[in-house]
Design a protein around this motif. Structure first.
Motif, PDB file in Angstrom:
ATOM      1  N   ILE A  22       0.844  -1.201   0.000  1.00 38.67           N
ATOM      2  CA  ILE A  22       0.000   0.000   0.000  1.00 38.67           C
ATOM      3  C   ILE A  22       0.879   1.251   0.000  1.00 38.67           C
ATOM      4  N   ALA A  23       1.961   1.235   0.785  1.00 41.60           N
ATOM      5  CA  ALA A  23       2.863   2.391   0.831  1.00 41.60           C
ATOM      6  C   ALA A  23       3.547   2.603  -0.523  1.00 41.60           C
ATOM      7  N   ILE A  24       3.993   1.543  -1.168  1.00 37.67           N
ATOM      8  CA  ILE A  24       4.634   1.663  -2.481  1.00 37.67           C
ATOM      9  C   ILE A  24       3.639   2.168  -3.515  1.00 37.67           C
ATOM     10  N   ALA A  25       2.398   1.675  -3.469  1.00 39.70           N
ATOM     11  CA  ALA A  25       1.377   2.134  -4.416  1.00 39.70           C
ATOM     12  C   ALA A  25       1.092   3.625  -4.221  1.00 39.70           C
ATOM     13  N   ALA A  26       0.990   4.083  -2.966  1.00 44.78           N
ATOM     14  CA  ALA A  26       0.729   5.505  -2.693  1.00 44.78           C
ATOM     15  C   ALA A  26       1.901   6.361  -3.161  1.00 44.78           C
ATOM     16  N   LEU A  27       3.138   5.926  -2.884  1.00 46.56           N
ATOM     17  CA  LEU A  27       4.311   6.668  -3.344  1.00 46.56           C
ATOM     18  C   LEU A  27       4.378   6.711  -4.864  1.00 46.56           C
ATOM     19  N   GLY A  28       4.063   5.611  -5.513  1.00 47.32           N
ATOM     20  CA  GLY A  28       4.058   5.583  -6.974  1.00 47.32           C
ATOM     21  C   GLY A  28       3.018   6.522  -7.553  1.00 47.32           C
ATOM     22  N   TYR A  29       1.827   6.547  -6.960  1.00 49.64           N
ATOM     23  CA  TYR A  29       0.753   7.428  -7.428  1.00 49.64           C
ATOM     24  C   TYR A  29       1.161   8.897  -7.316  1.00 49.64           C
ATOM     25  N   PHE A  30       1.623   9.282  -6.147  1.00 46.49           N
ATOM     26  CA  PHE A  30       1.999  10.686  -5.943  1.00 46.49           C
ATOM     27  C   PHE A  30       3.261  11.053  -6.734  1.00 46.49           C
ATOM     28  N   GLY A  31       4.188  10.118  -6.881  1.00 44.82           N
ATOM     29  CA  GLY A  31       5.378  10.376  -7.676  1.00 44.82           C
ATOM     30  C   GLY A  31       5.036  10.587  -9.149  1.00 44.82           C
TER      31      GLY A  31
END
Length: 113
Positions: A22-31
């Motif tokens: 979930i953290a990687i998905a959120a970072l990928g989205y915002f990045g």
């Protein structure tokens, strides 16, 4: 013998990976949106290009406005220029003097009275 009231379960691999996923998905989205969004790095370059184009257009329009203001000032009653008055009257009334040479330009409509 009494049975144990609590039962310990071994955590599965899937449960251990939920939070990092979930953290990687959120970072990928915002990045992704920080780079490609409307206000991201790519969008910022487009906005800066638009600003420079609009500033160029503004300077051209300001020069045109100054030119028009200078021409209008020649028609004011306190500083009336006879040549400008003559030019405007001839253009609006479609008149010329008998000793003048008239040059007709293609693409213009001319009325003969």
């Amino acid at each position: 013998m009494p049975r144990a009231a609590t039962r310990q379960r071994k955590k599965s691999v899937f449960r251990r990976l939920i939070t990092p996923a979930i953290a990687i998905a959120a970072l990928g989205y915002f990045g992704f949106h920080a780079m490609n969004g409307e206000l991201g790095l790519v969008g910022r370059a487009m906005i800066e290009r638009q600003v420079s184009e609009l500033e160029t257009e503004l300077s051209a329009l300001a020069a045109e406005r100054r030119e028009l203001q200078a021409r209008v000032s020649l028609l004011r009653p306190e500083s009336l220029d006879p040549d400008m008055l003559d030019e405007r009257a001839r253009l609006n009334l479609n008149l010329v003097h008998s000793n003048e040479l008239v040059v007709l330009r293609p693409g213009h409509r001319y009325e003969i009275n």
